[in-house]
Motif scaffolding. Structure first.
Motif, PDB file in Angstrom:
ATOM      1  N   PHE A 124       4.273  -9.931   8.778  1.00  0.00           N
ATOM      2  CA  PHE A 124       5.265  -8.860   8.827  1.00  0.00           C
ATOM      3  C   PHE A 124       4.639  -7.634   8.181  1.00  0.00           C
ATOM      4  O   PHE A 124       4.210  -7.696   7.029  1.00  0.00           O
ATOM      5  N   ILE A 125       4.588  -6.541   8.923  1.00  0.00           N
ATOM      6  CA  ILE A 125       4.090  -5.278   8.369  1.00  0.00           C
ATOM      7  C   ILE A 125       5.258  -4.307   8.422  1.00  0.00           C
ATOM      8  O   ILE A 125       5.724  -3.941   9.504  1.00  0.00           O
ATOM      9  N   LEU A 126       5.722  -3.904   7.255  1.00  0.00           N
ATOM     10  CA  LEU A 126       6.952  -3.116   7.144  1.00  0.00           C
ATOM     11  C   LEU A 126       6.640  -1.770   6.477  1.00  0.00           C
ATOM     12  O   LEU A 126       6.110  -1.742   5.359  1.00  0.00           O
ATOM     13  N   PRO A 127       6.993  -0.669   7.138  1.00  0.00           N
ATOM     14  CA  PRO A 127       6.720   0.656   6.568  1.00  0.00           C
ATOM     15  C   PRO A 127       7.414   0.848   5.225  1.00  0.00           C
ATOM     16  O   PRO A 127       8.612   0.574   5.084  1.00  0.00           O
ATOM     17  N   ILE A 128       6.681   1.314   4.259  1.00  0.00           N
ATOM     18  CA  ILE A 128       7.199   1.470   2.908  1.00  0.00           C
ATOM     19  C   ILE A 128       8.413   2.408   2.867  1.00  0.00           C
ATOM     20  O   ILE A 128       9.343   2.182   2.107  1.00  0.00           O
ATOM     21  N   VAL A 129       8.429   3.437   3.708  1.00  0.00           N
ATOM     22  CA  VAL A 129       9.538   4.400   3.683  1.00  0.00           C
ATOM     23  C   VAL A 129      10.853   3.761   4.106  1.00  0.00           C
ATOM     24  O   VAL A 129      11.926   4.269   3.777  1.00  0.00           O
ATOM     25  N   GLN A 130      10.807   2.626   4.814  1.00  0.00           N
ATOM     26  CA  GLN A 130      12.014   1.917   5.216  1.00  0.00           C
ATOM     27  C   GLN A 130      12.512   0.942   4.154  1.00  0.00           C
ATOM     28  O   GLN A 130      13.591   0.400   4.286  1.00  0.00           O
ATOM     29  N   LEU A 131      11.731   0.755   3.108  1.00  0.00           N
ATOM     30  CA  LEU A 131      12.032  -0.282   2.124  1.00  0.00           C
ATOM     31  C   LEU A 131      12.466   0.225   0.766  1.00  0.00           C
ATOM     32  O   LEU A 131      13.222  -0.448   0.078  1.00  0.00           O
ATOM     33  N   ILE A 132      11.947   1.362   0.350  1.00  0.00           N
ATOM     34  CA  ILE A 132      12.118   1.747  -1.056  1.00  0.00           C
ATOM     35  C   ILE A 132      13.300   2.695  -1.252  1.00  0.00           C
ATOM     36  O   ILE A 132      13.735   3.390  -0.336  1.00  0.00           O
ATOM     37  N   ASN A 133      13.775   2.683  -2.486  1.00  0.00           N
ATOM     38  CA  ASN A 133      14.870   3.564  -2.898  1.00  0.00           C
ATOM     39  C   ASN A 133      14.396   4.999  -3.013  1.00  0.00           C
ATOM     40  O   ASN A 133      13.319   5.292  -3.379  1.00  0.00           O
ATOM     41  N   SER A 190       0.873  -1.172   0.000  1.00  0.00           N
ATOM     42  CA  SER A 190       0.000   0.000   0.000  1.00  0.00           C
ATOM     43  C   SER A 190       0.912   1.224   0.000  1.00  0.00           C
ATOM     44  O   SER A 190       2.133   1.088  -0.060  1.00  0.00           O
ATOM     45  N   THR A 191       0.343   2.380   0.093  1.00  0.00           N
ATOM     46  CA  THR A 191       1.171   3.588   0.135  1.00  0.00           C
ATOM     47  C   THR A 191       1.943   3.687   1.452  1.00  0.00           C
ATOM     48  O   THR A 191       2.930   4.402   1.522  1.00  0.00           O
ATOM     49  N   ASP A 192       1.517   2.950   2.469  1.00  0.00           N
ATOM     50  CA  ASP A 192       2.147   3.034   3.783  1.00  0.00           C
ATOM     51  C   ASP A 192       3.052   1.858   4.133  1.00  0.00           C
ATOM     52  O   ASP A 192       4.019   2.031   4.874  1.00  0.00           O
ATOM     53  N   ALA A 193       2.726   0.656   3.653  1.00  0.00           N
ATOM     54  CA  ALA A 193       3.436  -0.526   4.140  1.00  0.00           C
ATOM     55  C   ALA A 193       3.416  -1.657   3.123  1.00  0.00           C
ATOM     56  O   ALA A 193       2.592  -1.701   2.219  1.00  0.00           O
ATOM     57  N   VAL A 194       4.359  -2.562   3.330  1.00  0.00           N
ATOM     58  CA  VAL A 194       4.355  -3.851   2.651  1.00  0.00           C
ATOM     59  C   VAL A 194       4.022  -4.878   3.722  1.00  0.00           C
ATOM     60  O   VAL A 194       4.635  -4.893   4.793  1.00  0.00           O
ATOM     61  N   THR A 195       3.043  -5.716   3.421  1.00  0.00           N
ATOM     62  CA  THR A 195       2.642  -6.768   4.357  1.00  0.00           C
ATOM     63  C   THR A 195       2.957  -8.110   3.725  1.00  0.00           C
ATOM     64  O   THR A 195       2.539  -8.384   2.597  1.00  0.00           O
ATOM     65  N   MET A 196       3.729  -8.920   4.461  1.00  0.00           N
ATOM     66  CA  MET A 196       4.037 -10.278   4.012  1.00  0.00           C
ATOM     67  C   MET A 196       3.474 -11.235   5.051  1.00  0.00           C
ATOM     68  O   MET A 196       3.743 -11.090   6.243  1.00  0.00           O
ATOM     69  N   ILE A 197       2.701 -12.199   4.574  1.00  0.00           N
ATOM     70  CA  ILE A 197       2.118 -13.212   5.446  1.00  0.00           C
ATOM     71  C   ILE A 197       2.566 -14.586   4.960  1.00  0.00           C
ATOM     72  O   ILE A 197       2.459 -14.902   3.774  1.00  0.00           O
ATOM     73  N   LEU A 198       3.092 -15.382   5.896  1.00  0.00           N
ATOM     74  CA  LEU A 198       3.435 -16.773   5.633  1.00  0.00           C
ATOM     75  C   LEU A 198       2.504 -17.615   6.484  1.00  0.00           C
ATOM     76  O   LEU A 198       2.464 -17.450   7.706  1.00  0.00           O
ATOM     77  N   ALA A 199       1.753 -18.505   5.862  1.00  0.00           N
ATOM     78  CA  ALA A 199       0.793 -19.323   6.596  1.00  0.00           C
ATOM     79  C   ALA A 199       0.929 -20.781   6.169  1.00  0.00           C
ATOM     80  O   ALA A 199       1.110 -21.068   4.989  1.00  0.00           O
TER      81      ALA A 199
END
Length: 163
Positions: free
Chosen positions: A154-163, A100-109
């Motif tokens: 895992f919910i990771l803020p997009i600003v911490q991930l992108i270039n 999303s504009t705020d975060a990347v969510t990764m789910i392993l189930a």
């Protein structure tokens, strides 16, 4: 002793391969990372009778990640897959990645035996995943019920991930 040396050497070579992959700027797309994740899961789960599937939304293919984000996200995924392969006794593992504009969510189930989260010893795997998520200013949660599988989020803020 020789078997332990071989296994240790293989883990070191795999780790070095991951580092080299994460450093190379041509691998900065999240789309490319999902290809690497699928390859790893296929290799790791081959022979265990565990089916793997990965779903991602369209926005994921547009993201370009920092080197730090690539490495941590890949390691989060690999640790989750390794834990499921060792302990879950599952038939199926699913990964979903949404952006999303705020975060990347990764789910392993998985659909395995699950566990009581109150009784689990905080081993290296869960502690490592928590630490990596925190390095990316993200959140990590584990949901599991005995005989009902496990779900890592895992919910990771997009600003911490992108270039």
């Amino acid at each position: 002793m020789l078997k332990r040396i071989i296994e240790s050497s293989q883990r070191m070579m795999e780790s070095m391969s991951d580092i080299v992959w994460a450093i190379h700027s041509k691998n900065d797309s999240l789309s490319g990372m999902t290809d690497r994740m699928t390859d790893f899961a296929g290799e790791r789960l081959m022979g265990l009778g565990i089916e793997f599937g990965l779903e991602k939304d369209a926005l994921v293919d547009q993201l370009h990640l920092t080197m730090r984000a690539r490495r941590n996200l890949l390691m989060l995924f690999k640790e989750g897959i390794n834990n499921a392969a060792k302990y879950s006794q599952s038939n199926r593992i699913r990964c979903s990645i949404a952006a999303s504009t705020d975060a990347v969510t990764m789910i392993l189930a998985d659909d395995g035996v699950g566990f009581n989260t109150d009784d689990v010893k905080s081993g290296n795997g869960l502690a490592s995943m928590k630490k990596r998520a925190e390095e990316l200013k993200g959140k990590f949660s584990v949901n599991s019920i005995p005989d009902s599988g496990a779900r890592l989020t895992f919910i990771l803020p997009i600003v911490q991930l992108i270039n």
